[in-house]
Scaffold this motif. Sequence first.
Motif, short mmCIF file in Angstrom:
data_model
loop_
_atom_site.label_atom_id
_atom_site.label_comp_id
_atom_site.label_asym_id
_atom_site.label_seq_id
_atom_site.Cartn_x
_atom_site.Cartn_y
_atom_site.Cartn_z
N UNK A 19 24.31 52.46 47.86
CA UNK A 19 24.10 51.98 49.12
C UNK A 19 22.74 51.15 48.86
N UNK A 20 21.79 51.72 48.16
CA UNK A 20 20.46 50.77 48.08
C UNK A 20 20.95 49.57 47.26
N UNK A 21 21.94 49.40 46.23
CA UNK A 21 22.20 48.27 45.49
C UNK A 21 22.77 47.54 46.44
N UNK A 22 23.45 47.95 47.66
CA UNK A 22 24.34 46.90 48.53
C UNK A 22 23.09 46.30 49.38
N UNK A 23 22.35 47.25 49.89
CA UNK A 23 21.35 46.89 50.91
C UNK A 23 20.08 47.51 50.44
N UNK A 24 19.00 47.04 49.95
CA UNK A 24 17.74 47.76 49.61
C UNK A 24 17.06 48.39 50.85
N UNK A 25 17.27 47.83 52.15
CA UNK A 25 16.85 48.51 53.36
C UNK A 25 17.56 49.70 54.00
N UNK A 26 18.74 50.10 53.13
CA UNK A 26 19.49 51.20 53.69
C UNK A 26 18.28 52.43 54.05
N UNK A 45 13.26 66.54 49.98
CA UNK A 45 13.02 66.28 48.44
C UNK A 45 12.64 65.13 48.12
N UNK A 46 12.94 64.19 49.03
CA UNK A 46 12.30 62.50 48.83
C UNK A 46 11.84 62.31 50.25
N UNK A 47 10.48 62.04 50.28
CA UNK A 47 9.84 61.89 51.54
C UNK A 47 9.84 60.49 52.05
N UNK A 48 10.22 59.70 51.20
CA UNK A 48 10.31 58.16 51.38
C UNK A 48 11.49 57.43 50.79
N UNK A 49 12.25 56.36 51.23
CA UNK A 49 13.10 55.64 50.58
C UNK A 49 12.52 55.19 49.28
N UNK A 50 11.35 54.89 48.92
CA UNK A 50 10.95 54.57 48.02
C UNK A 50 10.96 55.83 46.66
N UNK A 51 10.51 57.05 47.30
CA UNK A 51 10.77 58.12 46.58
C UNK A 51 12.17 58.31 45.98
N UNK A 52 13.13 58.21 46.94
CA UNK A 52 14.42 58.18 46.63
C UNK A 52 14.87 57.25 45.63
N UNK A 103 13.48 48.03 39.61
CA UNK A 103 12.67 49.39 39.27
C UNK A 103 11.47 48.98 38.43
N UNK A 104 11.69 48.05 37.49
CA UNK A 104 10.52 47.80 36.66
C UNK A 104 9.33 47.18 37.50
N UNK A 105 9.50 46.55 38.61
CA UNK A 105 8.45 46.08 39.33
C UNK A 105 7.78 47.39 40.15
N UNK A 106 8.57 48.16 40.48
CA UNK A 106 7.93 49.33 41.47
C UNK A 106 7.53 50.50 40.62
#
Length: 181
Positions: A19-26, A45-52, A103-106
């Motif tokens: 889903x994140x590949x289709x829409x990074x704002x999912x 398990x994942x407090x934010x979308x960025x952690x996921x 991924x490499x930027x983040x």
Amino acid sequence: MRADAARNIDAVLRTGARLLAEDPATSIATIAAEAGVDRRTVYRRFTTREALLAAVFQAKLDSAERVLDDARLVEAPVAVALHRYVEGIVPVSREWPVDVRRMMRADPEAHARREQQSHRLDVFLQRAADDGLLRADMPPGWTRAVLDQLVDSVAHAFPRVEPPQAADLVVDTLLVGVGRR
């Protein structure tokens, strides 16, 4: 971790990758619903979308690392190792379709791991050129770019092609298209 909890996390990671590949704002709620788990399960398990997303990237890197190891890029004959690599990396690309550049930027740690994996593949391709299977007169990085594009194409534009046949296509195209005459 309990078996059901591990299955839930795996479902969340794989669903999140898609889903994140289709829409990074999912949203995490959307990912949880699609994965068939309660969103509170995901948030524990994942407090934010960025952690996921970071966990998805780590899972993709873990899978790619196993493929590189299993291909035996240093020990196996070049054509055999190339086929093993492609046959293994196509399913990884399909299961974890997230953009590695994002991924490499983040994530600096993920960036370092990806660079190490990339170096292993570059060394292998140089071995293939040194062994005469690939042309040595190509511009730097050309063969790698071609291989990456072939893998990406067969993984995503031809999803019905099974990994062994995908590897046959990619290896044949690479060795004939870039191979020595």
